[in-house]
Structures are given as structure tokens and as C-alpha cells.
Design a protein around this motif. Sequence first.
Motif, PDB file in Angstrom:
ATOM      1  N   ALA A 144       5.585   5.705  -7.111  1.00 30.51           N
ATOM      2  CA  ALA A 144       6.525   4.710  -7.619  1.00 30.51           C
ATOM      3  C   ALA A 144       5.910   3.323  -7.565  1.00 30.51           C
ATOM      4  O   ALA A 144       5.387   2.901  -6.544  1.00 30.51           O
ATOM      5  CB  ALA A 144       7.818   4.755  -6.795  1.00 30.51           C
ATOM      6  N   GLY A 145       5.972   2.606  -8.682  1.00 32.57           N
ATOM      7  CA  GLY A 145       5.455   1.244  -8.721  1.00 32.57           C
ATOM      8  C   GLY A 145       4.011   1.122  -9.143  1.00 32.57           C
ATOM      9  O   GLY A 145       3.458   0.021  -9.108  1.00 32.57           O
ATOM     10  N   LEU A 146       3.371   2.222  -9.569  1.00 32.05           N
ATOM     11  CA  LEU A 146       1.988   2.189 -10.040  1.00 32.05           C
ATOM     12  C   LEU A 146       1.952   2.426 -11.551  1.00 32.05           C
ATOM     13  O   LEU A 146       2.829   3.088 -12.104  1.00 32.05           O
ATOM     14  CB  LEU A 146       1.143   3.257  -9.344  1.00 32.05           C
ATOM     15  CG  LEU A 146       0.856   3.054  -7.858  1.00 32.05           C
ATOM     16  CD1 LEU A 146       0.068   4.244  -7.314  1.00 32.05           C
ATOM     17  CD2 LEU A 146       0.108   1.763  -7.615  1.00 32.05           C
TER      18      LEU A 146
ATOM     19  N   ALA B 261       2.499  -5.761  -4.144  1.00 31.90           N
ATOM     20  CA  ALA B 261       3.493  -5.257  -3.184  1.00 31.90           C
ATOM     21  C   ALA B 261       3.233  -3.815  -2.782  1.00 31.90           C
ATOM     22  O   ALA B 261       3.550  -3.425  -1.652  1.00 31.90           O
ATOM     23  CB  ALA B 261       4.896  -5.389  -3.775  1.00 31.90           C
ATOM     24  N   TRP B 262       2.669  -3.001  -3.675  1.00 34.18           N
ATOM     25  CA  TRP B 262       2.549  -1.567  -3.407  1.00 34.18           C
ATOM     26  C   TRP B 262       1.774  -1.269  -2.124  1.00 34.18           C
ATOM     27  O   TRP B 262       2.278  -0.541  -1.255  1.00 34.18           O
ATOM     28  CB  TRP B 262       1.896  -0.873  -4.610  1.00 34.18           C
ATOM     29  CG  TRP B 262       1.963   0.621  -4.563  1.00 34.18           C
ATOM     30  CD1 TRP B 262       2.924   1.413  -5.094  1.00 34.18           C
ATOM     31  CD2 TRP B 262       1.022   1.494  -3.925  1.00 34.18           C
ATOM     32  NE1 TRP B 262       2.641   2.733  -4.837  1.00 34.18           N
ATOM     33  CE2 TRP B 262       1.482   2.819  -4.122  1.00 34.18           C
ATOM     34  CE3 TRP B 262      -0.147   1.303  -3.218  1.00 34.18           C
ATOM     35  CZ2 TRP B 262       0.803   3.918  -3.624  1.00 34.18           C
ATOM     36  CZ3 TRP B 262      -0.832   2.406  -2.716  1.00 34.18           C
ATOM     37  CH2 TRP B 262      -0.361   3.697  -2.921  1.00 34.18           C
TER      38      TRP B 262
ATOM     39  N   ILE C 270      -3.723   6.625   6.436  1.00 32.79           N
ATOM     40  CA  ILE C 270      -4.362   5.850   5.384  1.00 32.79           C
ATOM     41  C   ILE C 270      -3.738   6.233   4.043  1.00 32.79           C
ATOM     42  O   ILE C 270      -3.299   7.365   3.845  1.00 32.79           O
ATOM     43  CB  ILE C 270      -5.898   6.062   5.339  1.00 32.79           C
ATOM     44  CG1 ILE C 270      -6.226   7.533   5.112  1.00 32.79           C
ATOM     45  CG2 ILE C 270      -6.542   5.562   6.636  1.00 32.79           C
ATOM     46  CD1 ILE C 270      -7.717   7.810   4.933  1.00 32.79           C
ATOM     47  N   VAL C 271      -3.700   5.289   3.126  1.00 34.89           N
ATOM     48  CA  VAL C 271      -3.170   5.532   1.792  1.00 34.89           C
ATOM     49  C   VAL C 271      -4.061   4.782   0.807  1.00 34.89           C
ATOM     50  O   VAL C 271      -4.484   3.649   1.057  1.00 34.89           O
ATOM     51  CB  VAL C 271      -1.704   5.079   1.664  1.00 34.89           C
ATOM     52  CG1 VAL C 271      -1.533   3.610   2.006  1.00 34.89           C
ATOM     53  CG2 VAL C 271      -1.163   5.356   0.258  1.00 34.89           C
ATOM     54  N   ALA C 272      -4.384   5.444  -0.305  1.00 35.73           N
ATOM     55  CA  ALA C 272      -5.271   4.861  -1.312  1.00 35.73           C
ATOM     56  C   ALA C 272      -4.663   5.061  -2.688  1.00 35.73           C
ATOM     57  O   ALA C 272      -3.964   6.052  -2.936  1.00 35.73           O
ATOM     58  CB  ALA C 272      -6.650   5.503  -1.251  1.00 35.73           C
ATOM     59  N   ALA C 273      -4.936   4.104  -3.580  1.00 36.15           N
ATOM     60  CA  ALA C 273      -4.461   4.192  -4.961  1.00 36.15           C
ATOM     61  C   ALA C 273      -5.586   3.760  -5.893  1.00 36.15           C
ATOM     62  O   ALA C 273      -6.117   2.652  -5.765  1.00 36.15           O
ATOM     63  CB  ALA C 273      -3.235   3.317  -5.170  1.00 36.15           C
ATOM     64  N   GLU C 274      -5.962   4.638  -6.795  1.00 34.73           N
ATOM     65  CA  GLU C 274      -6.952   4.315  -7.823  1.00 34.73           C
ATOM     66  C   GLU C 274      -6.211   3.835  -9.063  1.00 34.73           C
ATOM     67  O   GLU C 274      -5.487   4.603  -9.704  1.00 34.73           O
ATOM     68  CB  GLU C 274      -7.796   5.548  -8.156  1.00 34.73           C
ATOM     69  CG  GLU C 274      -8.800   5.301  -9.280  1.00 34.73           C
ATOM     70  CD  GLU C 274      -9.468   6.581  -9.735  1.00 34.73           C
ATOM     71  OE1 GLU C 274     -10.032   6.583 -10.858  1.00 34.73           O
ATOM     72  OE2 GLU C 274      -9.414   7.589  -8.995  1.00 34.73           O
TER      73      GLU C 274
ATOM     74  N   MET D  85      -5.378   0.819   0.602  1.00 35.63           N
ATOM     75  CA  MET D  85      -6.321   0.241  -0.356  1.00 35.63           C
ATOM     76  C   MET D  85      -5.819   0.552  -1.749  1.00 35.63           C
ATOM     77  O   MET D  85      -5.365   1.660  -2.029  1.00 35.63           O
ATOM     78  CB  MET D  85      -7.731   0.815  -0.159  1.00 35.63           C
ATOM     79  CG  MET D  85      -8.756   0.285  -1.165  1.00 35.63           C
ATOM     80  SD  MET D  85     -10.394   1.078  -1.037  1.00 35.63           S
ATOM     81  CE  MET D  85     -10.963   0.466   0.532  1.00 35.63           C
ATOM     82  N   LEU D  86      -5.897  -0.453  -2.618  1.00 36.31           N
ATOM     83  CA  LEU D  86      -5.596  -0.268  -4.034  1.00 36.31           C
ATOM     84  C   LEU D  86      -6.656  -1.001  -4.835  1.00 36.31           C
ATOM     85  O   LEU D  86      -6.946  -2.169  -4.571  1.00 36.31           O
ATOM     86  CB  LEU D  86      -4.201  -0.809  -4.378  1.00 36.31           C
ATOM     87  CG  LEU D  86      -3.728  -0.647  -5.821  1.00 36.31           C
ATOM     88  CD1 LEU D  86      -2.201  -0.521  -5.877  1.00 36.31           C
ATOM     89  CD2 LEU D  86      -4.168  -1.794  -6.732  1.00 36.31           C
ATOM     90  N   GLY D  87      -7.242  -0.304  -5.803  1.00 33.31           N
ATOM     91  CA  GLY D  87      -8.278  -0.934  -6.616  1.00 33.31           C
ATOM     92  C   GLY D  87      -8.828   0.023  -7.651  1.00 33.31           C
ATOM     93  O   GLY D  87      -8.354   1.170  -7.787  1.00 33.31           O
TER      94      GLY D  87
END
Length: 850
Positions: free
Chosen positions: A17-19, A371-372, A36-40, A215-217
Amino acid sequence: MNEAVSADDPEEALLEAGLPPGSRCAIRRLSNGLRIVAAEVTEARQLRLVGAVSVGYLDEPADCRGLAHLLEHGLFLGSARAPAEGEFAAWIGEQGGRYNAHTDESVTDVHLHLPPEAADEGLQRLIDLLGQPRLDAERLAREVAVLDAEFRARLADPALHRLAALGRFFRPDHPARLCHAGHRGTLGGTPRALAARLAAFHRRHYRSERMALAMLGPLPLEEQLALLARHGARLPSGGGAQPPRVWRWRDPAALAWCPPTPPPPDGGTLLELIWPLPDAVARAGQRQLTALAARLADGQLAARLQATTKLQDLAVDLAPEGTGAALAMRLSLEAPVPDLAALLAVCRQAPGHALEERLPPPAPTPIDLDAWPRRRACRLATDPASPADATPLAPWLAGDRCRVLWRCAPDASDSWSTLDETGTHWGPLALPVESPGSSSPGHLPPPLPLSPGPAPEPPPAGRASPGCLRRDTRLTLWWGGPAWPLPTGDATWCLGWAADPSGHEERLRRWHRRTLALRQAAAAQGLSLDLASDADGDWLMARGNPRRIVSLVAQALAAWSTEPGDHHEDAPAQGLLARALLQQLETGPAVGEPAPHLLGWASGELCPREVVQDAERFADLLAAPAGTTQAAAARVEADGESWLPPQGEERAVMLEVRGADASPRSRWVLKLLAACHDAAFHHEMRQRHGFGYVAAVRYREAAGWPRLGYVVQSPWASVTELRRAIEDFLVRRSETLARPDATELARLKRGMLARYGVPETHREAIERIWQVLRRHRGPDEPEGWLAPWEAELTVLAGLGVDDLALQARALADAALPRHWWYHTPPSPPLPDRNALVFPRDNPPSRRHLD
């Protein structure tokens, strides 16, 4: 060893949600207990890193309030691998990045924005900062003075007094009852003893079992997870999970409150209704609570309340500050004082009535890449080990379980009290007796007519190319959208027109109030409507379903008005003075004339022929725009001085510097100067002069015109000292700091690309193109208008050290347009203001800013 979260974990179900569509994300738990949480996100140009710890001000010793906040500050005073004070900030500045931290009642988080190539070193420095801070006694003693200055500044912030008043609802033995901002009076003892207590507090709480990293990137998901796991393994372990929070609430009650300086009688009021929930019940009912919040904010309740009172805003919150788990409704009300009996009769029963209905699924979470990761890291860090409680929500959300908090001016009775530490006024509030049937859910207004209408006409074979569809004295209309890699399936309408800048804040507030129910109904149906106003005029931006968007825009235009009705004198802005000063950079007058007619831009799944017809109808809905003569007369000259209305006991000064023009070159040079000057300016104002805790250099734009703000806030220094310190800094260091070597300049440019490069989301692309069209003057089509960032990046690549140094010299020589802003307490000593050395013969008169 990494341990994947189970597929039926509620966090996993809500993770995406929110990506943006097409993103990849995952949660892991390491063998040391760290989550840990990561978003590509392929389109992300910045890397976001967050470290969160499940410790906040409720975990502080009763005799050392502010310890968690002091530790947050102490993290940045040096660490094992970077022992020098300011080294971390300097490295962030060299990358062109940003950092900040926040402590609330149960979690502390540190968040960084960096170029993607700095991921490895950024994580290493973040882990070092969190796990091995230096906590030097002498440095901490100086930081206590900073916290004391921050506390004094926050005494002008209503948010601090709200928390103080909220504490009256809590049990006397619960830590939430007390003020935890921290100051000299609560952080006593010798520096060595305080450092020892802080180190023990850190050893107890900053442990991997109580922490999370996010991490988000744009980096591949597998690479992100590997980096997080490798660096996260270095965090010390052995803390165990945090024990469950004890219940803080006393029996339901109601009270009124106000800051030491009450709002003016016609300044409106704020009414909060709070339904506390046990943590376990809130966790089990999370989905139902989210749907309930969406129902309460779908426009129907707002429309019903606006039928009887001047409701400016209605917000529904599942994480209100200072309450723990709760459902809260916050009503911003304009004068006169509302009929509380009628208002509360509706609001107190609204959650219960909504639960009796079939709750629709909430609209998709808006995409917010900043924010995510913060939201995910904080939730993972505070995830308790105790099981959820499936007790039904309805009994907890009954009307008689509600707490009522009302911000208003104190009356003349003896029932009002004053809190010694903050000066907050408060008193019990006798709730009115509800009349029979007054809380009935009947006669709710019908859903707002965002009717689907007929399906859009299919695009003709020879679809119009992007460009100007119409240009005359009445209307300029652009067509076409950016070549975005992910189709949205939506449409976008942007409209702008000239309006009197002298009354834009009041006009925008009135427009927001009149469209409150409309905007909420639109959001419930997956559309968005943004309203704005600046020196170049008023404008709106609507996005969403092409079958509904025209109706949404038409209703928003019908609610806009230049009528002066409902006007009340603005109350002084309250809160952090430096923030109020920086806002002047965004709302100040522009240079040049505003557009004299309606400007429109449409894109997405719309038919060009129908777009022209719709634009003509939109023009008919608007009143005649304000003439350019009236707008130009309200503009103030760039060189001069202004005083903010008194709003606290501190002094503050800001030098506003405007670019010589609005070209991409001017904007880039000022952005780079801000990056070169900020850390040094902050250190010099705080360490060399000891002014307080606020000192910053910030870049802003108003109507596309670039501005820099050099702002300092202090509880003790005079505005004379503050101004002279800013001038001295620019004369001595402006040009020197603006001469980085080739490697440093390349690093600064990479940081600029991370912050201001190619848009990260479709929404950001639309916003940037729209501002280009608003600034455009003349009959020619702006070159590259559908991707303006491409030409801007070419300009950035061509800038050299000499370009920076030349602008820095002009800045030091006062050769760029500048404006001084000042604030002194309500009753300043007259010699202080008259002692100012102004560049012109006469000192300025005090101005109350619109």
C-alpha cells in the motif's frame, strides 16, 4: 540467517500500500531479532533509509524527562567510526542529501535521503550512529542548552499545549500525563552524570530486537535486502521485546484548553473527539478501523455538519499524537462558537452508526515515497509480541466512551487552571445534554453528485498531438501528458487564473471550506482535488477517473469566489517561528505580471474535442478574473524589511535572497549554494554564536522564482545580533564555501539529481509540468514542456565552480535582491528595534503580513 515473514502476516498483506505499480517489496527478520523492510521502486531517484527504535518519551525515568529526546540529539554528536562533532552532517551535505530524526511517545526514528550510490556507506553510518553513539559529556551539556531553547520556542506552539491538556485525561501515575519535551529543569545533574544515564538508557533500549531498518530506492530488491542484512547484523542485541503499554486513560470526560496567549475571539476553534482503544483490540481490528475511518471521511458527515456550522476541516485519524491507539475526529471550526449540543450529538454517535452499515473498502493509499519507509520501519519496530484481541470494536466506539478536547478562549469562571511547566490554560467542560433523536443517523445528505456520466468518446484515429489546443483572450488550453512508463488509466485537469494576491490566504481558506465535502467524496471514489493560491493567482489540480473528473472540476469552480464574505482577521501564525519565516519564501510576491486569463491543461484518457468544450464551460463558471493592475499594486518591492506579527517570546531573523531571474541556471545555482552553506551556517550560528537550536539555509520557490532563506531563531539574542551574524557569515564565508573542488562539485551535483532530477511519480511529473505552463508567457510553445527536467539537467551539468563563486560573491556584496524579515516578542524593548542598522535612511515600520 534471514527469516521470511509468513504469507498471512497482516504486515505482509498491507506491505505494498502506498507504492507505485510495479514496485517490489519484502520484510525479513534477522537472526539477531532485527526486522528489515525493502522496497524496489524503479522510478525513485532518491534512496530513503530509516532506522526506528521502539523507545520514546514514555520510557523515560520520571526524574529525567526529556532523556529520549536528548538521546535523539546525542546520536548526531559523534559515533565510534565518526567521532568528530558534525562529521555525520558534513557527510550528508557532501552527498547533497538530507537527514532528520523524530521522537514520539513510543518510537524514535532517524531518516536519511541520499543518492542511490551512497546506499552502502549511508547504511554503515546509520548503523554506527544508532548502535555506537559517542555521548560525550561536554557535547551533551551544550545539547541540553539546545533542547532548552527548543522547549522555549515550543511554548508558542499550540501542539505542545494540546499535549499538556491531553494529559489531564490520563491517570496520575502514568508517564503520559507529564510534559516530556525536556529542558534544563528536567535534565539536571552534572554533565558526567547525565551522560552516564543517557548511555545506560541507550544500552537498555537500542537493541536489535527493538529496532527496524527500512530502505526504499531504485536498487534491486535482493541487493537492498543483502545490504540491510549485512549492516543490520552489526547492531547490538540482547534487549528483548518491549513490555506492553499499560492503560493510560481515566474515565471519559471533556475539557477545554488554550495556550497562554488565547486565540482572538473570531479566530475559530478546534474540537477533538477521541475514542481510546486497547493496543490488542486495535491490532485485531485494523482493517475494520481503516474502513471506518474512510467512511467517516467520505464527505457525508462533513456535509451534514456544514449544514449547521462553519466547518473548515474534518480529519479522521487512527494515530493521533499523544493518545496511543485510538480513533479520533478533529474538527476545525470558524467563528462564531458552534452549537456544541448539536455538533456533539452527531459526532459522538457517528462511529457507532457507521459500524452498523456495510463499510466499503477504503480508497487506495496515496503514493508517498517519503512516508512509506518511515511508516513501515516504525510499525515493525513497535510490533508487540502479545497476541491481538478480537473483542468487537463497537463497545469501544460508543458515544459515551468518547473524550472531548476543545480548544477555545478561557471564560471568566474560576474553573480554569494553569499548568506551571507550560502555562497551558485548561478547565472541565460540561457536555451538553443530547435531545432525543438528535443523534439519529437519518436525513444524511445524499452522496455528492460525482456522477459517472456517459463513457468518454473514444479517441479519433488522428488524435491531437501534445500542444496548445486554443489560445485567445479568454482561454489558453494545453493538451497532452508526459511519456510516463507506467500508464495510470486516469485523467488530469489543471486550471489557473489571475486573482488578487492581497487576499489569497482568506480566499483559499474559504474555498477549502466550501469544497471540504466535495474533496472527501472525491477521495473516497479514488479521485484527488488540490486547491492552491500564490502571487500568480489561484489554481486547482484534479486527477482520477476520466468519467468523473469533469464533474469534480465543475463543482470545485462553482465553489470558488472572490466575494469578501465570511472574512475574519487572521490570527498570528503559531508554532516554530523559523518555519513561519520560511513560508514567506513560498508565498511572497513574484516578479512579472500574472496571466490575465484562464489557463487550462488536460491530459490522460480524455478526448481533445471534448476537452475544449469542457474548458469553455469552466470559463463560464468563473467570475471575471482580477485585473493585472490590481494584482500588481499589491506586490511589494524586493529590497526592504518586514516584521512578523508577535507570536511568542523569541527573536528570529531571516534574510530572503532572490535570484536575478527565474531561469533554470539561477534556480540550480541557488540550490547548490544552499547545499554549500547550510551545514556551515548551522554550525556557526549554534556553536560559534550559541544563538539557540534553529539555524538553516533553505531553498524555496514562489511562482517559479528562486529564493534562499538564511534563518536564525534564538530565545536570548537580539534581532540586531542575529542580523549582523548572518551578514558576517555571508561576507566572510559565502564565496569560500562556494568553491568546492571537482570531486566535491560532482558529489553535490549527484545530490541535486537525487533531490530534483527526473520525477519519481506520475503525480510529480504532472505538478512540475503544470508549474512550467503557469510561468510561461508569450505565444510560443515552451520548448520541451512535457519533460522540462531534461533541459534543466543539461543546465546543471554545465555549471562549474566559477558559476557558484560568482553568485556567492554577489550574495556577499548584497548585489542580489534581498528582503529582511524580523520577529521580536510582543513587548520588545524599544532600543533593540531602533538599534538595527538598516541599509536605508529610515527604519521600517512594523508590518502585519497577510
